[in-house]
Write a protein that holds these residues in place. Structure first.
Motif, PDB file in Angstrom:
ATOM      1  N   ALA A  19       0.718  -1.234   0.168  1.00  0.00           N
ATOM      2  CA  ALA A  19      -0.077  -0.039  -0.191  1.00  0.00           C
ATOM      3  C   ALA A  19       0.719   1.128   0.070  1.00  0.00           C
ATOM      4  O   ALA A  19       1.856   1.251   0.518  1.00  0.00           O
ATOM      5  N   ALA A  21       0.607   5.461   1.095  1.00  0.00           N
ATOM      6  CA  ALA A  21      -0.185   6.171   1.839  1.00  0.00           C
ATOM      7  C   ALA A  21       0.369   7.610   1.946  1.00  0.00           C
ATOM      8  O   ALA A  21       1.640   7.843   1.935  1.00  0.00           O
ATOM      9  N   GLU A  35      -4.915   9.050   2.511  1.00  0.00           N
ATOM     10  CA  GLU A  35      -5.588   7.886   1.758  1.00  0.00           C
ATOM     11  C   GLU A  35      -4.553   6.616   1.851  1.00  0.00           C
ATOM     12  O   GLU A  35      -3.091   6.858   1.688  1.00  0.00           O
ATOM     13  N   GLY A  36      -4.848   5.260   2.010  1.00  0.00           N
ATOM     14  CA  GLY A  36      -4.107   4.314   2.038  1.00  0.00           C
ATOM     15  C   GLY A  36      -4.555   3.651   0.607  1.00  0.00           C
ATOM     16  O   GLY A  36      -5.658   3.131   0.674  1.00  0.00           O
ATOM     17  N   HIS A  37      -3.721   3.535  -0.093  1.00  0.00           N
ATOM     18  CA  HIS A  37      -4.143   3.036  -1.570  1.00  0.00           C
ATOM     19  C   HIS A  37      -3.348   1.540  -1.609  1.00  0.00           C
ATOM     20  O   HIS A  37      -2.417   1.418  -1.566  1.00  0.00           O
ATOM     21  N   PHE A  38      -4.392   0.467  -1.833  1.00  0.00           N
ATOM     22  CA  PHE A  38      -4.006  -0.801  -1.643  1.00  0.00           C
ATOM     23  C   PHE A  38      -3.387  -1.114  -3.112  1.00  0.00           C
ATOM     24  O   PHE A  38      -3.931  -0.633  -4.157  1.00  0.00           O
ATOM     25  N   ALA A 127      -4.679  -0.357   4.986  1.00  0.00           N
ATOM     26  CA  ALA A 127      -5.078  -0.794   3.836  1.00  0.00           C
ATOM     27  C   ALA A 127      -4.602  -2.073   3.395  1.00  0.00           C
ATOM     28  O   ALA A 127      -5.341  -2.823   2.500  1.00  0.00           O
ATOM     29  N   GLN A 132      -7.946  -3.256   0.572  1.00  0.00           N
ATOM     30  CA  GLN A 132      -8.709  -2.370  -0.267  1.00  0.00           C
ATOM     31  C   GLN A 132      -8.046  -0.775   0.218  1.00  0.00           C
ATOM     32  O   GLN A 132      -7.482  -0.809   1.173  1.00  0.00           O
ATOM     33  N   SER A 133      -8.259  -0.020  -0.720  1.00  0.00           N
ATOM     34  CA  SER A 133      -8.230   1.343  -0.580  1.00  0.00           C
ATOM     35  C   SER A 133      -8.978   1.888   0.533  1.00  0.00           C
ATOM     36  O   SER A 133     -10.195   1.628   0.583  1.00  0.00           O
ATOM     37  N   GLY A 135      -9.553   5.677   3.010  1.00  0.00           N
ATOM     38  CA  GLY A 135      -9.304   7.183   3.032  1.00  0.00           C
ATOM     39  C   GLY A 135     -10.414   8.236   3.251  1.00  0.00           C
ATOM     40  O   GLY A 135     -11.437   7.701   3.662  1.00  0.00           O
ATOM     41  N   PRO A 138     -10.445  11.334  -0.168  1.00  0.00           N
ATOM     42  CA  PRO A 138      -9.391  10.866  -1.255  1.00  0.00           C
ATOM     43  C   PRO A 138      -9.465  11.398  -2.449  1.00  0.00           C
ATOM     44  O   PRO A 138     -10.131  12.343  -2.812  1.00  0.00           O
TER      45      PRO A 138
END
Length: 190
Positions: A19, A21, A35-38, A127, A132-133, A135, A138
């Motif tokens: 992830a 972030a 946001e934590g983007h997976f 994440a 999954q993402s 946030g 986001p």
């Protein structure tokens, strides 16, 4: 508008699920976005680079002009500053996207120790755990790298209206007026 950004990225297995972030705050410390983007499959460095890319995209959406960025990745910071060479072609391609996004901002980037970068680290781990993402506020629209790198047509609008080059006809010099012949008085001064 000035904002503070902390970024982090990680990968379990390196490569493996990971992830990227970012946490964006006002100068007073209020969280504006995070946001934590997976990423289903990536390396640690790919996740770190992605975190910076995503933070720059969101900063643009927020209307920021000056960014104070902190990362616990010494490699990313040194490569961004040009102090370390980027040898891996994938990271070089990612940096090209980052530089294109960064061109519109005044950027101050610095390396910080991990214990000073806990917020994006926690978000990246959350994440990865959720796969999954996640946030708050986001990114609204995430452009593809090709779209970022493709030069856009110049914006020809001002005040929301398209403007075009002005083409004028040259003024003609007025023709000399000739006196019209006098007509006879048909009514005899009547």
């Amino acid at each position: 508008m000035k904002i503070k950004i902390n970024i982090d990225g990680g990968s379990r297995g390196n490569p493996g699920p990971g992830a990227a972030a970012y946490v964006i705050c006002s100068p007073e410390g209020k969280i504006l976005a995070q946001e934590g983007h997976f990423m289903p499959h990536c390396t640690n460095n790919q996740a770190e680079y992605t975190a910076l890319k995503l933070a720059l995209i969101k900063a643009g959406e927020l209307g920021a002009t000056e960014l104070f960025i902190q990362s616990d990745s010494l490699l990313l910071v040194k490569q961004y500053l040009g102090e370390y060479k980027i040898k891996h072609p994938d990271l070089a391609a990612r940096m090209a996207v980052i530089r294109k996004l960064a061109a519109r901002f005044t950027i101050h980037i610095q390396h910080v120790l991990r214990h000073l970068n806990k917020a994006p680290d926690a978000l990246a781990n959350k994440a990865m755990d959720a796969k999954q993402s996640l946030g708050f506020n986001p990114i609204v629209r995430l452009p593809q790298d090709e779209e970022i790198l493709t030069p856009s047509a110049p914006d020809n609008s001002v005040n929301g209206v398209e403007v075009k080059p002005v083409v004028r006809q040259e003024a003609r010099t007025p023709a000399k007026k000739t006196k019209a012949p006098e007509q006879p008085d048909l009514f005899g001064g009547f």
